[in-house]
Design a protein around this motif. Structure first.
Motif, PDB file in Angstrom:
ATOM      1  N   LEU A 685       0.850  -1.205   0.000  1.00 28.94           N
ATOM      2  CA  LEU A 685       0.000   0.000   0.000  1.00 28.94           C
ATOM      3  C   LEU A 685       0.881   1.249   0.000  1.00 28.94           C
ATOM      4  CD1 LEU A 685      -2.634  -1.067   2.714  1.00 28.94           C
ATOM      5  CD2 LEU A 685      -3.025  -0.910   0.253  1.00 28.94           C
ATOM      6  N   LEU A 686       1.954   1.207   0.794  1.00 32.03           N
ATOM      7  CA  LEU A 686       2.870   2.344   0.870  1.00 32.03           C
ATOM      8  C   LEU A 686       3.467   2.630  -0.515  1.00 32.03           C
ATOM      9  CD1 LEU A 686       4.680   4.363   2.538  1.00 32.03           C
ATOM     10  CD2 LEU A 686       6.332   2.515   2.709  1.00 32.03           C
ATOM     11  N   LEU A 687       3.861   1.579  -1.234  1.00 34.10           N
ATOM     12  CA  LEU A 687       4.464   1.764  -2.564  1.00 34.10           C
ATOM     13  C   LEU A 687       3.468   2.438  -3.506  1.00 34.10           C
ATOM     14  CD1 LEU A 687       6.383  -1.631  -2.917  1.00 34.10           C
ATOM     15  CD2 LEU A 687       7.385   0.624  -2.581  1.00 34.10           C
ATOM     16  N   TYR A 688       2.206   2.019  -3.444  1.00 34.37           N
ATOM     17  CA  TYR A 688       1.185   2.663  -4.295  1.00 34.37           C
ATOM     18  C   TYR A 688       0.998   4.131  -3.914  1.00 34.37           C
ATOM     19  CZ  TYR A 688      -0.534  -1.554  -6.649  1.00 34.37           C
ATOM     20  OH  TYR A 688      -0.651  -2.656  -7.447  1.00 34.37           O
ATOM     21  N   LEU A 689       0.961   4.397  -2.589  1.00 38.40           N
ATOM     22  CA  LEU A 689       0.716   5.776  -2.129  1.00 38.40           C
ATOM     23  C   LEU A 689       1.770   6.740  -2.661  1.00 38.40           C
ATOM     24  CD1 LEU A 689      -0.251   5.346   1.630  1.00 38.40           C
ATOM     25  CD2 LEU A 689      -1.656   6.376  -0.150  1.00 38.40           C
ATOM     26  N   PHE A 690       3.013   6.273  -2.742  1.00 42.24           N
ATOM     27  CA  PHE A 690       4.090   7.152  -3.199  1.00 42.24           C
ATOM     28  C   PHE A 690       4.448   6.928  -4.662  1.00 42.24           C
ATOM     29  CE2 PHE A 690       4.574   7.847   1.343  1.00 42.24           C
ATOM     30  CZ  PHE A 690       4.776   9.221   1.364  1.00 42.24           C
TER      31      PHE A 690
END
Length: 702
Positions: A685-690
């Motif tokens: 999820l973190l990778l998608y957010l950034f």
């Protein structure tokens, strides 16, 4: 597939109330995200952090409010005084008082109905704005906020201030950010619990809330816990995605490159000089990497003229000994041709066949080169990114050297990877990169440094000179030309522009032509390739003695007997660029000098830059200074080229978190390479957010 939990954040910003296409375009201008060619999304807005705050907690009472101070007052409304009918130039006045005194609230071009409703006579109201005193009478013109006492709790007492652009009001932007913030879902925690406790980090959503709705100026401080938490998230996303690229690239490989030393020894014998200590050390590291079964990913950093090309050539010779082919890729055609000029004569003495491939090779020449690469008769090829286009096939590409990495993003590294059977990769850069940035842009690489200049190189004397003394300088250059010296003269622009009054290359050429006649040459980026080459050839061979140029020549142009470098409007250039340009002289055995021409008055930063240039020639010292003066996005060249222009992290404030992020990323992926654990799922999820979707795709591609 992107988890549906994040869908609200991936909707276009025009899905927010009050944001039409026109406002969307304005908001895109202030977003820190590198949008590339996509439209802005709701999820970009929460990462637009305030750059300061207005503190409205000061409630001194009318009589004690200082001139010019921002205050919040609790007042009772006495009466309204609208302007006389038909006379719009007289303001609308509202009179009010508190226990300490009376105040006039003044409004120009006011809507009477709105003011009647907002401040009914006899009601208790809270107003906030800047105090002004006229002839001993207090007034407030256009208060920033007005609220009935019963609704005063909605007033932002510490109000965030966002970066704005012409046409975009702070109110509209704040409303859009607030709506985007509401869309941020409650997400599972991807940070390590112990690490969070040690740094008193709030959770992700709470950190965003705290920065956008601060209760205290500390909440918006770059060094505050909320901002540091978000910076760490961004750094971790970057390091995890680099580590995934590294893992993918490493996984693809697996063959040691060893040779019997024949070709390498022949090359060493052909060199007119012996290698410096740091060249020997770097070469030893590279050859040791090549001998390993894992794929090499190494960054070779060396100042201008420290002899990187020779180290690369010796490494390429090892690849040929091992039965493969090597490629050297440069960012521009001028550079590619120059590398070939350095490499080809040495390679020929060692019995190696070299070729060049850029966008300019056409027809038979190109066909023969392509055939030679596919058939394996060409050992070493030099070129631009044309080397990695679809039509080019290699018989056995085992080693790729990329020059001037910061012009190539992670994608290009993957493209090269696809060309051979996962070739070993050496990246060279002449821009000394500070340690912190090596971690952000090349966290997936090992590094070697060349710290000495090759034998015989002369130090360069650097002087600064105000533009008023130009005639003196021209006189000195006339004498230098008479003595047979060669001079570069750099201008910031190709042609004069309306907006910026700076001397352009074409104007300077015209002004010096009567003095130097046909000893004067001109080269700039808008010229055709062949004309550029011709201008460089004439200068190299001494037909012209003074070369007026733009920064086209910044990287890698080699004219060993050029001894003077004039940089006009030096205050307009960054430190790294000044250092690169200066490195074009002092390459032979004659003493050289660099003249930094500047226009007064100089700002603080420009002053500091010019004095750093006078004090040191050490590229690594200069790079660290440059980082302090400019911030990270600029140091690596443009922000758009896949370099770490961060949205939230500020390297100067969050450098300590960077190493933690790198170690954390390596640890996570060693334990959970496919990110399938509970924390792994949260990290996706973190990778998608950034915006690191590519890294998630690598996971799927395996």
């Amino acid at each position: 597939m992107r988890p549906s939990l994040l869908d609200p954040l991936f909707a276009p910003i025009t899905s927010l109330a009050g944001v039409g296409p026109k406002v969307a375009t304005l908001i895109e201008r202030v977003l820190p995200a590198d949008l590339g060619d996509r439209a802005a999304r709701a999820g970009d807005l929460p990462f637009l952090l305030p750059n300061s705050v207005i503190d409205r907690r000061n409630r001194p009472g009318i009589a004690y409010a200082a001139e010019g101070a921002i205050v919040t007052l609790d007042v009772r409304i006495d009466r309204h005084q609208p302007p006389p009918r038909g006379n719009r130039s007289v303001p609308y006045r509202v009179y009010a008082h508190d226990d300490t005194g009376e105040i006039t609230l003044t409004f120009f071009h006011a809507h009477a109905a709105y003011l009647d409703k907002a401040m009914p006579e006899g009601e208790q109201v809270v107003v906030s704005g800047r105090m002004e005193w006229f002839n001993g009478r207090p007034s407030m013109v256009h208060p920033d906020h007005i609220a009935l006492a019963s609704e005063a709790h909605n007033l932002p007492l510490v109000e965030p201030v966002y970066p704005l652009t012409a046409g975009l009001s702070g109110k509209v932007l704040r409303r859009a950010v607030a709506q985007a913030l509401e869309r941020v879902p409650v997400l599972p925690e991807w940070q390590d619990g112990a690490f969070m406790r040690k740094h008193s980090f709030p959770d992700f959503r709470a950190a965003l809330e705290r920065v956008h709705n601060p209760a205290d100026p500390l909440d918006v401080a770059v060094e505050g816990a909320a901002w540091r938490r978000l910076a760490y998230d961004e750094l971790l996303a970057g390091q995890v995605s680099l580590a995934l690229v590294r893992a993918k690239v490493r996984r693809l490989s697996g063959r040691p490159l060893t040779g019997d030393g024949r070709v390498v020894e022949k090359l060493r014998a052909a060199l007119p000089y012996s290698l410096t200590r740091s060249q020997e050390a770097a070469l030893a590291e590279i050859l040791a990497d090549l001998a390993e079964p894992e794929r090499m990913l190494r960054l070779l950093q060396g100042d201008v003229g420290s002899g990187k090309t020779v180290v690369a050539l010796l490494a390429m010779a090892r690849a040929v000994e091992a039965g493969g082919q090597a490629a050297l890729m440069a960012p521009t055609e001028i550079l590619a041709r120059q590398h070939l000029a350095t490499i080809a004569p040495l390679a020929a003495q060692a019995g190696l066949k070299t070729a060049i491939l850029t966008g300019r090779e056409k027809g038979r020449e190109r066909t023969e080169t392509l055939a030679g690469l596919a058939g394996g008769s060409i050992d070493i090829v030099v070129g631009t990114h044309a080397l990695f286009q679809g039509s080019v096939t290699f018989r056995n590409l085992v080693f790729a050297v990329v020059d001037e990495q910061h012009r190539f993003g992670v994608h290009q590294r993957l493209a090269i990877t696809a060309k051979g059977d996962a070739p070993d990769m050496l990246v060279m850069t002449a821009t000394p990169i500070p340690r912190t940035l090596v971690l952000t842009a090349f966290g997936d690489m090992d590094t070697s440094k060349l710290t000495e200049k090759p034998a015989g190189r002369q130090p360069i004397r650097t002087v600064t000179l105000p533009l008023e003394r130009l005639d003196e300088l021209v006189g000195r250059i006339r004498d230098a030309v008479a003595e047979g010296q060669k001079i570069y003269w750099i201008c910031p622009l190709v042609e004069e522009s309306e907006e910026i009054k700076l001397m352009s290359a074409e104007d300077r050429f015209a002004s010096l032509k009567p003095i130097f006649g046909d000893r004067l040459g001109l080269v700039h980026g808008r010229m055709k390739g062949a004309d550029k080459d011709e201008a460089m050839r004439a200068f190299k061979e001494g037909d012209t003695r003074v070369l007026i140029a733009t920064t086209v020549i910044e990287v890698g142009v080699d004219v060993p007997d050029a001894t003077i470098m004039v940089i006009e409007h030096a205050e307009r250039f960054g430190l790294a660029q000044l250092h690169q340009l200066r490195g074009r002289v002092g390459r032979g055995d004659k003493p050289s000098s660099c003249v930094l021409l500047y226009k007064d008055p100089l700002g603080e930063t420009a002053k500091r830059r010019l004095s750093v240039m006078r004090e040191t020639e050490d590229g690594f010292v200069i790079a660290e200074e440059d980082l302090k003066l400019r911030g990270e996005g600029e140091v690596l060249g443009t922000r758009q080229s896949g370099t770490p222009g961060f949205q939230i992290a500020r390297i100067e404030a969050h450098g300590d978190l960077l190493e933690a992020a790198r170690d954390d990323a390596r640890l996570i992926l060693s334990q959970d390479p496919e990110l399938q654990s509970q924390r792994g799922e949260a990290l996706r999820l973190l990778l998608y957010l950034f915006g690191r979707d590519e890294a998630v795709r690598l996971l799927r591609a395996g």
